[in-house]
Motif scaffolding. Structure first.
Motif, PDB file in Angstrom:
ATOM      1  N   GLY A  51       0.802  -1.221   0.000  1.00 51.27           N
ATOM      2  CA  GLY A  51       0.000   0.000   0.000  1.00 51.27           C
ATOM      3  C   GLY A  51       0.827   1.258   0.000  1.00 51.27           C
ATOM      4  O   GLY A  51       0.418   2.276   0.558  1.00 51.27           O
ATOM      5  N   ARG A  52       1.986   1.202  -0.660  1.00 51.21           N
ATOM      6  CA  ARG A  52       2.853   2.377  -0.765  1.00 51.21           C
ATOM      7  C   ARG A  52       3.131   2.687  -2.230  1.00 51.21           C
ATOM      8  O   ARG A  52       3.078   1.799  -3.086  1.00 51.21           O
ATOM      9  CB  ARG A  52       4.174   2.146  -0.025  1.00 51.21           C
ATOM     10  CG  ARG A  52       4.021   1.923   1.466  1.00 51.21           C
ATOM     11  CD  ARG A  52       5.387   1.880   2.150  1.00 51.21           C
ATOM     12  NE  ARG A  52       6.167   0.731   1.723  1.00 51.21           N
ATOM     13  CZ  ARG A  52       6.230  -0.415   2.390  1.00 51.21           C
ATOM     14  NH1 ARG A  52       5.551  -0.565   3.520  1.00 51.21           N
ATOM     15  NH2 ARG A  52       6.973  -1.415   1.940  1.00 51.21           N
ATOM     16  N   SER A  53       3.444   3.949  -2.486  1.00 56.95           N
ATOM     17  CA  SER A  53       3.786   4.364  -3.845  1.00 56.95           C
ATOM     18  C   SER A  53       4.616   5.635  -3.775  1.00 56.95           C
ATOM     19  O   SER A  53       4.357   6.498  -2.933  1.00 56.95           O
ATOM     20  CB  SER A  53       2.516   4.623  -4.668  1.00 56.95           C
ATOM     21  OG  SER A  53       2.840   5.158  -5.933  1.00 56.95           O
ATOM     22  N   ASP A  56       1.704  10.080  -5.449  1.00 53.92           N
ATOM     23  CA  ASP A  56       0.447  10.138  -4.672  1.00 53.92           C
ATOM     24  C   ASP A  56       0.643   9.556  -3.274  1.00 53.92           C
ATOM     25  O   ASP A  56      -0.254   8.915  -2.704  1.00 53.92           O
ATOM     26  CB  ASP A  56      -0.692   9.396  -5.389  1.00 53.92           C
ATOM     27  CG  ASP A  56      -1.129  10.087  -6.670  1.00 53.92           C
ATOM     28  OD1 ASP A  56      -0.901  11.305  -6.787  1.00 53.92           O
ATOM     29  OD2 ASP A  56      -1.703   9.422  -7.543  1.00 53.92           O
ATOM     30  N   THR A  57       1.815   9.791  -2.703  1.00 56.77           N
ATOM     31  CA  THR A  57       2.168   9.200  -1.410  1.00 56.77           C
ATOM     32  C   THR A  57       1.154   9.535  -0.326  1.00 56.77           C
ATOM     33  O   THR A  57       0.750   8.655   0.462  1.00 56.77           O
ATOM     34  CB  THR A  57       3.565   9.695  -0.987  1.00 56.77           C
ATOM     35  OG1 THR A  57       4.504   9.383  -2.023  1.00 56.77           O
ATOM     36  CG2 THR A  57       3.997   9.029   0.302  1.00 56.77           C
ATOM     37  N   TRP A  59      -2.012  10.298  -0.559  1.00 56.14           N
ATOM     38  CA  TRP A  59      -3.292   9.614  -0.749  1.00 56.14           C
ATOM     39  C   TRP A  59      -3.205   8.171  -0.271  1.00 56.14           C
ATOM     40  O   TRP A  59      -4.126   7.665   0.373  1.00 56.14           O
ATOM     41  CB  TRP A  59      -3.683   9.648  -2.227  1.00 56.14           C
ATOM     42  CG  TRP A  59      -4.002  11.017  -2.757  1.00 56.14           C
ATOM     43  CD1 TRP A  59      -3.246  11.772  -3.604  1.00 56.14           C
ATOM     44  CD2 TRP A  59      -5.156  11.795  -2.458  1.00 56.14           C
ATOM     45  NE1 TRP A  59      -3.859  12.975  -3.848  1.00 56.14           N
ATOM     46  CE2 TRP A  59      -5.035  13.019  -3.166  1.00 56.14           C
ATOM     47  CE3 TRP A  59      -6.288  11.591  -1.672  1.00 56.14           C
ATOM     48  CZ2 TRP A  59      -5.993  14.018  -3.100  1.00 56.14           C
ATOM     49  CZ3 TRP A  59      -7.253  12.592  -1.606  1.00 56.14           C
ATOM     50  CH2 TRP A  59      -7.100  13.777  -2.323  1.00 56.14           C
ATOM     51  N   TRP A  60      -2.094   7.506  -0.594  1.00 56.56           N
ATOM     52  CA  TRP A  60      -1.941   6.117  -0.171  1.00 56.56           C
ATOM     53  C   TRP A  60      -1.842   6.016   1.352  1.00 56.56           C
ATOM     54  O   TRP A  60      -2.313   5.031   1.942  1.00 56.56           O
ATOM     55  CB  TRP A  60      -0.692   5.511  -0.817  1.00 56.56           C
ATOM     56  CG  TRP A  60      -0.919   5.154  -2.254  1.00 56.56           C
ATOM     57  CD1 TRP A  60      -0.793   5.973  -3.337  1.00 56.56           C
ATOM     58  CD2 TRP A  60      -1.348   3.894  -2.763  1.00 56.56           C
ATOM     59  NE1 TRP A  60      -1.103   5.305  -4.496  1.00 56.56           N
ATOM     60  CE2 TRP A  60      -1.440   4.028  -4.168  1.00 56.56           C
ATOM     61  CE3 TRP A  60      -1.627   2.666  -2.175  1.00 56.56           C
ATOM     62  CZ2 TRP A  60      -1.830   2.967  -4.988  1.00 56.56           C
ATOM     63  CZ3 TRP A  60      -2.013   1.611  -2.989  1.00 56.56           C
ATOM     64  CH2 TRP A  60      -2.107   1.769  -4.380  1.00 56.56           C
ATOM     65  N   ARG A  87     -10.817   3.682   2.936  1.00 59.15           N
ATOM     66  CA  ARG A  87     -10.257   4.911   3.496  1.00 59.15           C
ATOM     67  C   ARG A  87     -11.094   5.314   4.708  1.00 59.15           C
ATOM     68  O   ARG A  87     -12.254   5.692   4.578  1.00 59.15           O
ATOM     69  CB  ARG A  87     -10.245   6.030   2.454  1.00 59.15           C
ATOM     70  CG  ARG A  87      -9.604   7.317   2.957  1.00 59.15           C
ATOM     71  CD  ARG A  87      -9.304   8.273   1.803  1.00 59.15           C
ATOM     72  NE  ARG A  87     -10.511   8.686   1.116  1.00 59.15           N
ATOM     73  CZ  ARG A  87     -10.521   9.358  -0.042  1.00 59.15           C
ATOM     74  NH1 ARG A  87      -9.366   9.646  -0.637  1.00 59.15           N
ATOM     75  NH2 ARG A  87     -11.657   9.706  -0.616  1.00 59.15           N
ATOM     76  N   LEU A  96      -7.689  -0.520  -6.305  1.00 58.57           N
ATOM     77  CA  LEU A  96      -6.411   0.153  -6.523  1.00 58.57           C
ATOM     78  C   LEU A  96      -5.765  -0.265  -7.837  1.00 58.57           C
ATOM     79  O   LEU A  96      -5.279   0.577  -8.594  1.00 58.57           O
ATOM     80  CB  LEU A  96      -5.476  -0.145  -5.356  1.00 58.57           C
ATOM     81  CG  LEU A  96      -6.015   0.272  -3.985  1.00 58.57           C
ATOM     82  CD1 LEU A  96      -5.169  -0.317  -2.867  1.00 58.57           C
ATOM     83  CD2 LEU A  96      -6.069   1.785  -3.883  1.00 58.57           C
ATOM     84  N   SER A 130      -0.169   3.688  -8.645  1.00 57.61           N
ATOM     85  CA  SER A 130       0.402   2.659  -7.787  1.00 57.61           C
ATOM     86  C   SER A 130       1.893   2.521  -8.059  1.00 57.61           C
ATOM     87  O   SER A 130       2.428   3.054  -9.043  1.00 57.61           O
ATOM     88  CB  SER A 130      -0.299   1.316  -8.022  1.00 57.61           C
ATOM     89  OG  SER A 130       0.207   0.690  -9.183  1.00 57.61           O
TER      90      SER A 130
END
Length: 293
Positions: A51-53, A56-57, A59-60, A87, A96, A130
């Protein structure tokens, strides 16, 4: 669950992702890879599963840990994968990412599974970029028509948000801006280019550090008083030259040209004209989707 695929009538089952699924899932993701995108690595997949990126850090960070599941046949072959999360701040649900070699029956089954697990709530799909890609903040609808059709069949409404473009490097024939200051960028990692006059910011651009020979132009803008003088094209030439020196063989960019009529602040007509003039070609349009209960 039993569904009919174009392959044959077969019994399919859904189960949680397991470490042994990594090769099959990477193959599924690779089958949907667009021009200008790197091959998804095991490290990129691990970030997406967590669940990381890098894009868009924030938002994640608002999401609960995602659930990732695979759909497989009776022989255990993984045919598709879906990842979804909730969320807490507004109780919304998110599909996602999803890959199934564009078999619509599989896409429909995976979407139905995610919606069933998310429950009766507003759901969004392909809303954030993502870690599986280099900034794809949406579903490339032309390259993935079966997934788009499956989302619409499930009650989602699509929004055409982004123009995704690419160009080969090195690229010659563009002017270069004078007196450009280059600083390190942190979010995303890369370089920030500025053109100033008398302390006043006239133009700026942000580029990402190349990944597997691919560089991203994240942002370029020219202050209103400096527009119409060719500064945007010159700064673009400087940015592409810098990406080349950093090792990029291709450049990609995204244009959020979904502004409603009359919204001059977000109008991207000039930006699209600039990139078209510079030889960038459109790969696809990126869509996000929403389903209300």
């Amino acid at each position: 669950m039993a569904i009919t695929t174009p392959r044959s009538a077969t019994q399919l089952s859904v189960r949680p992702y397991a470490p042994g699924d990594e090769p099959a899932v990477l193959d599924l993701v690779g089958a949907d890879r667009l021009p200008g995108q790197p091959l998804t690595t095991p490290a990129m997949l691990a970030e997406a599963l967590a669940g990381r990126s890098p894009i868009d850090t924030d938002w994640w960070a608002e999401l609960e840990p995602p659930t990732t599941e695979v759909i497989h046949d009776e022989a255990g072959r993984v045919l598709g994968v879906v990842s979804y999360a909730k969320r807490p701040s507004d109780s919304a649900g998110f599909i996602l990412w999803l890959h199934c070699r564009e078999e619509q029956a599989l896409a429909e089954a995976l979407i139905a599974r995610a919606l069933d697990r998310l429950g009766e709530r507003t759901a969004h799909a392909f809303e954030f970029a993502s870690a599986l890609t280099l900034g794809l903040e949406g579903l490339p609808a032309r390259h993935r028509p079966a997934t788009a059709k499956a989302l619409h069949s499930a009650g989602f409404t699509g929004r055409d948000l982004w123009r995704y473009m690419r160009n080969s490097l090195p690229f010659s024939g563009l002017p270069h801006a004078a007196h450009v200051r280059v600083d390190e960028g942190e979010d995303p990692p890369g370089k920030r280019l500025e053109v100033r006059e008398g302390g006043e910011l006239l133009a700026e651009a942000t580029i990402g550090c190349p990944v597997a020979g691919l560089g991203v132009l994240w942002w370029i803008s020219v202050a209103p008083p400096a527009r119409g003088q060719g500064l945007g094209l010159a700064l673009l030439g400087t940015a592409l030259d810098l990406l080349t020196r950093l090792g990029a063989r291709e450049a990609i960019l995204y244009v959020d040209d979904d502004a409603p009529p009359g919204d001059t602040e977000r109008d991207r007509t000039a930006a699209n004209r600039l990139y078209d003039r510079a030889g960038f070609t459109e790969v696809d349009r990126l869509h996000s989707f929403t389903r209300r209960p």
